[in-house]
Design a protein around this motif. Structure first.
Motif, short mmCIF file in Angstrom:
data_model
loop_
_atom_site.label_atom_id
_atom_site.label_comp_id
_atom_site.label_asym_id
_atom_site.label_seq_id
_atom_site.Cartn_x
_atom_site.Cartn_y
_atom_site.Cartn_z
N TYR A 179 -16.35 -13.84 -23.60
CA TYR A 179 -16.81 -13.69 -24.99
C TYR A 179 -17.98 -12.71 -25.08
N VAL A 180 -18.97 -12.88 -24.22
CA VAL A 180 -20.14 -12.00 -24.24
C VAL A 180 -19.74 -10.56 -23.96
N MET A 181 -18.90 -10.36 -22.96
CA MET A 181 -18.52 -9.01 -22.60
C MET A 181 -17.62 -8.36 -23.65
N THR A 182 -16.77 -9.14 -24.29
CA THR A 182 -15.95 -8.62 -25.39
C THR A 182 -16.83 -8.22 -26.56
N THR A 183 -17.83 -9.04 -26.87
CA THR A 183 -18.76 -8.74 -27.96
C THR A 183 -19.53 -7.47 -27.67
N ILE A 184 -19.96 -7.28 -26.43
CA ILE A 184 -20.65 -6.04 -26.04
C ILE A 184 -19.74 -4.85 -26.31
N MET A 185 -18.50 -4.95 -25.88
CA MET A 185 -17.55 -3.85 -26.05
C MET A 185 -17.32 -3.54 -27.53
N GLU A 186 -17.17 -4.57 -28.33
CA GLU A 186 -16.87 -4.39 -29.75
C GLU A 186 -18.05 -3.82 -30.53
N ASN A 187 -19.27 -4.11 -30.07
CA ASN A 187 -20.46 -3.73 -30.83
C ASN A 187 -21.24 -2.56 -30.24
N ASN A 188 -20.77 -1.99 -29.14
CA ASN A 188 -21.49 -0.91 -28.51
C ASN A 188 -20.49 0.12 -28.00
N SER A 210 -18.53 0.54 -24.31
CA SER A 210 -17.08 0.43 -24.19
C SER A 210 -16.47 1.67 -23.53
N LYS A 211 -17.12 2.83 -23.68
CA LYS A 211 -16.63 4.05 -23.05
C LYS A 211 -17.14 4.24 -21.63
N GLU A 212 -18.42 3.98 -21.41
CA GLU A 212 -19.05 4.28 -20.13
C GLU A 212 -19.14 3.09 -19.19
N GLY A 213 -19.05 1.90 -19.72
CA GLY A 213 -19.20 0.71 -18.90
C GLY A 213 -20.61 0.15 -18.97
N ILE A 214 -20.82 -0.94 -18.26
CA ILE A 214 -22.12 -1.62 -18.31
C ILE A 214 -22.62 -1.93 -16.91
N GLY A 215 -23.90 -2.24 -16.83
CA GLY A 215 -24.49 -2.77 -15.61
C GLY A 215 -24.68 -4.26 -15.81
N PHE A 216 -24.52 -5.02 -14.76
CA PHE A 216 -24.63 -6.47 -14.83
C PHE A 216 -25.59 -6.93 -13.73
N MET A 217 -26.54 -7.79 -14.09
CA MET A 217 -27.50 -8.27 -13.11
C MET A 217 -27.50 -9.79 -13.08
N ALA A 218 -27.38 -10.34 -11.85
CA ALA A 218 -27.46 -11.78 -11.65
C ALA A 218 -28.75 -12.08 -10.91
N ASN A 219 -29.69 -12.72 -11.59
CA ASN A 219 -30.95 -13.11 -10.97
C ASN A 219 -30.73 -14.43 -10.25
N MET A 220 -30.83 -14.41 -8.94
CA MET A 220 -30.52 -15.58 -8.12
C MET A 220 -31.74 -16.44 -7.82
N ASP A 221 -32.88 -16.16 -8.46
CA ASP A 221 -34.06 -17.01 -8.28
C ASP A 221 -33.67 -18.47 -8.51
N GLU A 222 -34.12 -19.30 -7.64
CA GLU A 222 -33.91 -20.76 -7.74
C GLU A 222 -32.44 -21.19 -7.61
N TRP A 223 -31.57 -20.31 -7.12
CA TRP A 223 -30.17 -20.67 -6.93
C TRP A 223 -30.05 -21.49 -5.66
N VAL A 259 -14.32 -4.44 -21.02
CA VAL A 259 -15.40 -3.50 -20.74
C VAL A 259 -15.55 -3.35 -19.23
N ARG A 260 -15.75 -2.14 -18.78
CA ARG A 260 -15.83 -1.84 -17.35
C ARG A 260 -17.24 -2.09 -16.82
N VAL A 261 -17.32 -2.76 -15.69
CA VAL A 261 -18.60 -2.96 -15.03
C VAL A 261 -18.80 -1.81 -14.04
N ARG A 262 -19.84 -1.02 -14.27
CA ARG A 262 -20.14 0.13 -13.42
C ARG A 262 -21.10 -0.21 -12.29
N LEU A 263 -21.90 -1.28 -12.48
CA LEU A 263 -22.91 -1.66 -11.51
C LEU A 263 -23.12 -3.16 -11.61
#
Length: 111
Positions: free
Chosen positions: A20-29, A33-46, A69-73
């Motif tokens: 849902y979040v990634m679809t919303t990003i694609m639809e609203n940006n 949607s053309k270039e892709g996105i970067g995704f960060m997972a903060n593993m603190d306290e995992w 939407v394509r994940v570039r990073l």
């Protein structure tokens, strides 16, 4: 990731929310949607109590391209010491080109 508890929330629910979040990003940006996105997972306290093989596998499959939407990073930030064992299991399951996009780093490397 430290807010996920496998015995409290289903993997399907987490993956549906990610989609849902990634679809919303694609639809609203248009740029994302053309270039892709970067995704960060903060593993603190995992901790191990936050880990599920099913969750990790489905999460990575979603990021690899089963979304509009394509994940570039993908940055995995501040993983616990034992994450290397999990990563060695998960990494071969990923497409070769996606593996190149995943970087395990410490927060001090973010600029």
């Amino acid at each position: 990731p430290s807010r996920y508890f496998p015995n409290q929330t289903s993997t399907t629910e987490i993956i549906d929310n990610l989609a849902y979040v990634m679809t919303t990003i694609m639809e609203n940006n248009e740029k994302a949607s053309k270039e892709g996105i970067g995704f960060m997972a903060n593993m603190d306290e995992w901790k191990m109590k936050n880990f599920s093989v099913d969750y990790c596998f489905q999460f990575m499959m979603m990021l690899q391209g089963k979304i509009p939407v394509r994940v570039r990073l993908f940055l995995i930030v501040n993983p616990p010491g034992w994450f290397g064992t999990i990563w060695s299991i998960m990494k071969p399951m990923l497409a070769k080109d996606f593996r190149k996009k995943v970087h395990v780093i410490q927060d001090t490397e973010i600029s």
